[in-house]
Design an enzyme around this catalytic site. Structure first.
Site, mmCIF file in Angstrom:
data_model
loop_
_atom_site.group_PDB
_atom_site.id
_atom_site.type_symbol
_atom_site.label_atom_id
_atom_site.label_comp_id
_atom_site.label_asym_id
_atom_site.label_seq_id
_atom_site.Cartn_x
_atom_site.Cartn_y
_atom_site.Cartn_z
ATOM 1 C CG ASP A 175 -0.872 -31.733 16.513
ATOM 2 O OD1 ASP A 175 0.327 -31.932 16.234
ATOM 3 O OD2 ASP A 175 -1.810 -32.280 15.915
ATOM 4 C CD GLU A 404 -2.791 -40.397 18.472
ATOM 5 O OE1 GLU A 404 -4.025 -40.638 18.545
ATOM 6 O OE2 GLU A 404 -2.326 -39.442 17.837
#
Ligand code: DGY
Length: 434
Positions: A175, A404
């Site tokens: 992103d 993550e």
């Protein structure tokens, strides 16, 4: 030290880590799909699911095929496979179905994600013990994956260059990479409707994209929605068109893997179409090589130039069958990174002043990326680097749990916790201990 005891201990320890990974897969299993992690990402994500299916296969082959099938049940008529399937209502995530407004019965987003499915399906087939289940499943998926690949080259490579472009940073999964800084800042935001982020309720703001980046992401979504998600026009109408070497390498690898799978299943047309796509893609990859960075870089189709940024996307090219001399150069780049980082493989070059060790894709280590880079290097015979990547990955798990992503210097766990694809990759690195 008694080597017998130490190896027994390490075997027990590996068994415990493996067991913990399987528990995370179960925790996030919603029956016919898996969520990346509770809270932050409560739906089905495209490439998460495909990479998770690989780990799932070690536990339950049939469940692994279901994961891929559920994803492809939501393929659009034009062939696109969306990046999120909103199976259930959940207000904790933004942007939800109302923002996307794609008009699907089960709502989905209107953009796609890296095409890992072909690689995953071929791998599931190759390793299957239930061959008759695998043949049936693979045959049905093959046609759907081929349609997705066809969609990519038709809608995202209108000039027939051999490489596809993404039209939103979320499509790459990376992103807030430095790769997009200039292009995302140039996305018009004047018509942006007010919105409320939800990600910061679940994760540390210093680990996430900035407000300015979100303004760019949401402006793009609103722009595409105003064009009714018509993929015949979106590419040319997008102010953001980026050719990402990692994204293309994954697609090329998937094309070549499903060409092999299709040959095994006697689907010769699918095999030859995908072989041609892979060959054209591999030839065109050379246009993304940067001599100054000694790796592949992104190409900004709107600006008409290569992007001055050494991100992990260029290293991910190892996943495809790039020429040997390029593979060698990328292996060297990773060795250089190993000298500056404590944990491989940082998502951005530490020597770049734009590097940020905890902020999402601007530096942190991601185990899925480690897995794909290691997979490619292993095929090239770079065993020593593969070993370092796997060792660092498992060290991160020991020290910081199933996060993550991780800071490549301190190993700090970042983003969401009990993360499904991190667990699936650990299962792949360890393999079921005997
Ligand atoms: C998010 O919401 O952060 C995702 O990365 C979009 O896919």
């Amino acid at each position: 030290m008694n080597t017998m005891t130490s190896s027994t201990n390490s075997k027990t320890h590996r068994g415990e880590v493996y067991q913990r990974a399987t528990e995370i897969l179960e925790l996030n299993d919603r029956g016919h799909y898996t969520v990346p992690t509770h809270g932050l990402y409560p739906f089905q994500w495209n490439w998460d699911s495909c990479l998770v299916a690989i780990g799932q296969q070690q536990l339950d082959e049939s469940r692994a095929w279901t994961e891929l099938n559920t994803l492809f049940d939501h393929q659009w008529d034009d062939g696109m496979v969306p990046h999120i399937i909103f199976h259930e209502h959940d207000d904790g995530y933004f942007p939800g179905p109302n923002v996307w407004g794609t008009g699907r019965r089960v709502p989905t987003t209107g953009i796609t994600q890296p095409a890992v499915a072909g690689f995953a399906a071929a791998l599931l087939y190759e390793r299957a013990t239930d061959k008759s289940l695998a043949s049936n499943q693979a045959r049905a998926l093959l046609t759907r994956i081929d349609r997705w690949h066809e969609w990519f080259y038709r809608c995202r490579d209108p000039q027939n260059t051999g490489l596809v472009a993404v039209i939103h940073p979320w499509e790459t999964g990376r992103d807030n990479s430095v790769d997009w800084d200039k292009a995302l800042a140039a996305v018009p935001t004047a018509d942006l409707q007010p919105y409320q982020r939800r990600d910061l309720e679940h994760a540390d703001a210093s680990h996430r994209p900035t407000m300015a980046q979100y303004d760019g992401y949401i402006s793009l979504v609103q722009h595409f929605r105003s064009l009714a998600w018509n993929n015949e026009v979106l590419h040319d109408a997008s102010p953001f068109q980026m050719v990402d070497p990692g994204f293309n390498a994954i697609l090329i690898r998937s094309c070549s893997d499903i060409a092999t799978l299709a040959t095994q299943l006697g689907e010769m047309d699918i095999a030859s179409r995908n072989r041609e796509r892979a060959a054209a893609g591999l030839l065109a990859m050379e246009s993304l090589w940067s001599d100054s960075h000694q790796q592949y870089v992104c190409f900004d189709r709107v600006a008409g130039q290569l992007v001055d940024s050494s991100s992990v996307a260029g290293l991910l090219a190892t996943f495809a069958d790039i020429p040997e001399q390029r593979m060698q150069k990328l292996a060297l780049r990773i060795e250089t990174l190993a000298a500056s980082a404590n944990y491989l493989v940082p998502s951005h070059d530490l020597a770049d002043e734009r590097y940020d060790g905890t902020r999402y894709w601007r530096g942190p280590v991601w185990l899925i990326i480690n897995y794909m880079i290691a997979n490619g290097l292993k095929r090239g015979g770079y065993d020593a680097i593969v070993e370092s990547i796997e060792k660092d990955s498992l060290k991160l798990i020991d020290e910081s749990g199933f996060a993550e992503y991780y800071d490549p210097m301190t190993g700090e766990p970042c983003g969401g916790s009990t993360f499904t694809w991190t667990a699936a990759m650990v299962m792949e690195f360890i393999k079921k201990p005997g």
